[in-house]
Scaffold this motif. Structure first.
Motif, PDB file in Angstrom:
ATOM      1  N   ASP A  82     -23.983 -31.042  23.376  1.00  0.00           N
ATOM      2  CA  ASP A  82     -23.012 -31.433  24.704  1.00  0.00           C
ATOM      3  C   ASP A  82     -23.556 -31.422  25.711  1.00  0.00           C
ATOM      4  O   ASP A  82     -23.959 -32.523  27.250  1.00  0.00           O
ATOM      5  CB  ASP A  82     -21.577 -29.927  24.706  1.00  0.00           C
ATOM      6  CG  ASP A  82     -20.721 -30.608  23.868  1.00  0.00           C
ATOM      7  OD1 ASP A  82     -20.273 -31.041  23.389  1.00  0.00           O
ATOM      8  OD2 ASP A  82     -20.895 -29.640  23.325  1.00  0.00           O
ATOM      9  N   VAL A  83     -24.140 -30.858  26.453  1.00  0.00           N
ATOM     10  CA  VAL A  83     -25.293 -30.853  27.725  1.00  0.00           C
ATOM     11  C   VAL A  83     -25.989 -31.994  27.721  1.00  0.00           C
ATOM     12  O   VAL A  83     -26.298 -32.854  28.727  1.00  0.00           O
ATOM     13  CB  VAL A  83     -26.279 -29.295  27.458  1.00  0.00           C
ATOM     14  CG1 VAL A  83     -27.094 -29.298  28.755  1.00  0.00           C
ATOM     15  CG2 VAL A  83     -24.905 -28.425  27.754  1.00  0.00           C
ATOM     16  N   LYS A  84     -26.897 -31.962  26.216  1.00  0.00           N
ATOM     17  CA  LYS A  84     -27.843 -33.342  25.995  1.00  0.00           C
ATOM     18  C   LYS A  84     -27.100 -34.290  26.366  1.00  0.00           C
ATOM     19  O   LYS A  84     -27.759 -35.335  27.644  1.00  0.00           O
ATOM     20  CB  LYS A  84     -28.025 -33.424  24.745  1.00  0.00           C
ATOM     21  CG  LYS A  84     -29.178 -33.838  24.674  1.00  0.00           C
ATOM     22  CD  LYS A  84     -29.237 -34.225  23.663  1.00  0.00           C
ATOM     23  CE  LYS A  84     -30.682 -35.647  23.062  1.00  0.00           C
ATOM     24  NZ  LYS A  84     -31.309 -35.912  21.326  1.00  0.00           N
ATOM     25  N   LEU A  85     -25.873 -35.148  25.923  1.00  0.00           N
ATOM     26  CA  LEU A  85     -24.995 -35.758  26.163  1.00  0.00           C
ATOM     27  C   LEU A  85     -24.696 -35.833  27.891  1.00  0.00           C
ATOM     28  O   LEU A  85     -25.047 -37.479  28.355  1.00  0.00           O
ATOM     29  CB  LEU A  85     -24.063 -35.980  25.856  1.00  0.00           C
ATOM     30  CG  LEU A  85     -23.483 -36.781  25.313  1.00  0.00           C
ATOM     31  CD1 LEU A  85     -24.234 -38.570  25.287  1.00  0.00           C
ATOM     32  CD2 LEU A  85     -22.127 -37.366  24.712  1.00  0.00           C
ATOM     33  N   ALA A  86     -24.005 -34.720  28.483  1.00  0.00           N
ATOM     34  CA  ALA A  86     -24.155 -34.992  28.964  1.00  0.00           C
ATOM     35  C   ALA A  86     -25.047 -35.531  30.256  1.00  0.00           C
ATOM     36  O   ALA A  86     -24.878 -35.863  31.284  1.00  0.00           O
ATOM     37  CB  ALA A  86     -22.984 -33.649  30.200  1.00  0.00           C
ATOM     38  N   LYS A  87     -26.196 -34.587  30.416  1.00  0.00           N
ATOM     39  CA  LYS A  87     -27.511 -35.026  31.223  1.00  0.00           C
ATOM     40  C   LYS A  87     -28.382 -35.948  30.888  1.00  0.00           C
ATOM     41  O   LYS A  87     -28.308 -36.951  31.655  1.00  0.00           O
ATOM     42  CB  LYS A  87     -28.896 -33.808  31.027  1.00  0.00           C
ATOM     43  CG  LYS A  87     -28.421 -32.283  31.112  1.00  0.00           C
ATOM     44  CD  LYS A  87     -29.788 -31.331  31.085  1.00  0.00           C
ATOM     45  CE  LYS A  87     -29.620 -30.164  31.422  1.00  0.00           C
ATOM     46  NZ  LYS A  87     -30.836 -29.589  30.688  1.00  0.00           N
ATOM     47  N   SER A  88     -27.189 -37.315  29.287  1.00  0.00           N
ATOM     48  CA  SER A  88     -27.601 -38.477  29.476  1.00  0.00           C
ATOM     49  C   SER A  88     -27.002 -39.341  30.104  1.00  0.00           C
ATOM     50  O   SER A  88     -27.525 -40.053  30.644  1.00  0.00           O
ATOM     51  CB  SER A  88     -28.155 -38.649  28.123  1.00  0.00           C
ATOM     52  OG  SER A  88     -29.334 -37.954  26.979  1.00  0.00           O
TER      53      SER A  88
END
Length: 94
Positions: A82-88
Protein backbone atom coordinates in the motif's frame (compact mmCIF):
# COMPACT_ATOMS: atom_id res chain seq x y z
CA UNK A 1 1.64 -14.22 2.56
CA UNK A 2 1.97 -10.45 2.72
CA UNK A 3 2.80 -9.05 6.16
CA UNK A 4 0.70 -6.36 7.80
CA UNK A 5 2.54 -3.14 8.75
CA UNK A 6 3.61 -2.99 12.38
CA UNK A 7 2.97 -0.10 14.76
CA UNK A 8 6.34 1.53 14.09
CA UNK A 9 5.85 1.54 10.31
CA UNK A 10 2.29 2.83 10.69
CA UNK A 11 3.54 5.67 12.90
CA UNK A 12 5.86 6.84 10.09
CA UNK A 13 3.11 7.04 7.47
CA UNK A 14 2.10 10.64 8.21
CA UNK A 15 5.64 11.83 7.47
CA UNK A 16 6.14 9.53 4.47
CA UNK A 17 2.75 10.22 2.89
CA UNK A 18 1.57 13.65 4.09
CA UNK A 19 -1.30 13.87 1.57
CA UNK A 20 -2.79 10.56 2.73
CA UNK A 21 -4.81 9.83 5.85
CA UNK A 22 -4.76 6.65 7.86
CA UNK A 23 -8.28 5.47 8.57
CA UNK A 24 -8.37 2.11 10.29
CA UNK A 25 -6.75 -0.33 7.88
CA UNK A 26 -6.87 2.02 4.87
CA UNK A 27 -4.65 4.73 3.47
CA UNK A 28 -6.96 7.30 1.88
CA UNK A 29 -6.56 10.27 -0.39
CA UNK A 30 -9.13 12.47 -2.09
CA UNK A 31 -8.25 14.33 -5.26
CA UNK A 32 -9.98 16.99 -7.33
CA UNK A 33 -9.28 17.68 -10.98
CA UNK A 34 -10.42 20.30 -13.49
CA UNK A 35 -13.04 18.01 -15.03
CA UNK A 36 -14.05 14.40 -15.65
CA UNK A 37 -11.57 13.92 -18.49
CA UNK A 38 -8.63 14.89 -16.29
CA UNK A 39 -9.87 12.70 -13.43
CA UNK A 40 -10.39 9.71 -15.71
CA UNK A 41 -6.98 10.19 -17.33
CA UNK A 42 -5.40 10.13 -13.87
CA UNK A 43 -7.30 6.93 -13.04
CA UNK A 44 -6.02 5.32 -16.24
CA UNK A 45 -2.43 6.16 -15.29
CA UNK A 46 -2.98 4.73 -11.80
CA UNK A 47 -4.48 1.59 -13.33
CA UNK A 48 -1.27 1.00 -15.29
CA UNK A 49 0.81 1.40 -12.10
CA UNK A 50 -1.52 -0.91 -10.21
CA UNK A 51 -1.19 -3.60 -12.86
CA UNK A 52 2.62 -3.31 -12.82
CA UNK A 53 2.62 -3.68 -9.03
CA UNK A 54 -0.16 -6.29 -8.99
CA UNK A 55 -1.88 -4.26 -6.30
CA UNK A 56 -5.17 -2.53 -7.03
CA UNK A 57 -6.86 0.40 -5.28
CA UNK A 58 -10.37 0.70 -4.04
CA UNK A 59 -11.60 3.93 -5.57
CA UNK A 60 -14.57 6.09 -6.35
CA UNK A 61 -15.04 8.65 -9.10
CA UNK A 62 -17.70 11.27 -9.67
CA UNK A 63 -17.05 13.93 -12.30
CA UNK A 64 -13.81 15.67 -11.19
CA UNK A 65 -13.36 13.79 -7.90
CA UNK A 66 -11.32 10.64 -7.30
CA UNK A 67 -11.22 9.07 -3.84
CA UNK A 68 -8.66 6.32 -3.28
CA UNK A 69 -8.43 3.77 -0.47
CA UNK A 70 -5.50 1.38 -0.22
CA UNK A 71 -5.41 -1.78 1.88
CA UNK A 72 -4.02 -5.28 1.42
CA UNK A 73 -6.73 -7.89 1.69
CA UNK A 74 -4.17 -10.73 1.89
CA UNK A 75 -2.66 -9.07 4.98
CA UNK A 76 -6.01 -8.11 6.48
CA UNK A 77 -4.80 -4.50 6.66
CA UNK A 78 -2.04 -2.19 5.55
CA UNK A 79 1.18 -3.55 4.07
CA UNK A 80 4.29 -2.27 2.33
CA UNK A 81 2.40 -2.79 -0.95
CA UNK A 82 0.00 0.00 0.00
CA UNK A 83 2.83 2.37 0.87
CA UNK A 84 4.59 1.61 -2.42
CA UNK A 85 1.44 2.20 -4.48
CA UNK A 86 0.62 5.42 -2.60
CA UNK A 87 4.13 6.75 -3.31
CA UNK A 88 3.78 5.78 -6.97
CA UNK A 89 0.44 7.58 -7.17
CA UNK A 90 1.99 10.65 -5.57
CA UNK A 91 4.78 10.59 -8.16
CA UNK A 92 2.16 10.88 -10.92
CA UNK A 93 0.94 14.10 -9.35
CA UNK A 94 4.36 15.72 -9.22
Amino acid sequence: MVEKLGAEARAKLAAELPEWTLEGEHLKRGLRFADFSEAFGFMARVALLAEQQNHHPEWFNVWNRVDIALTTHDANGLSARDVKLAKSIDSLLG
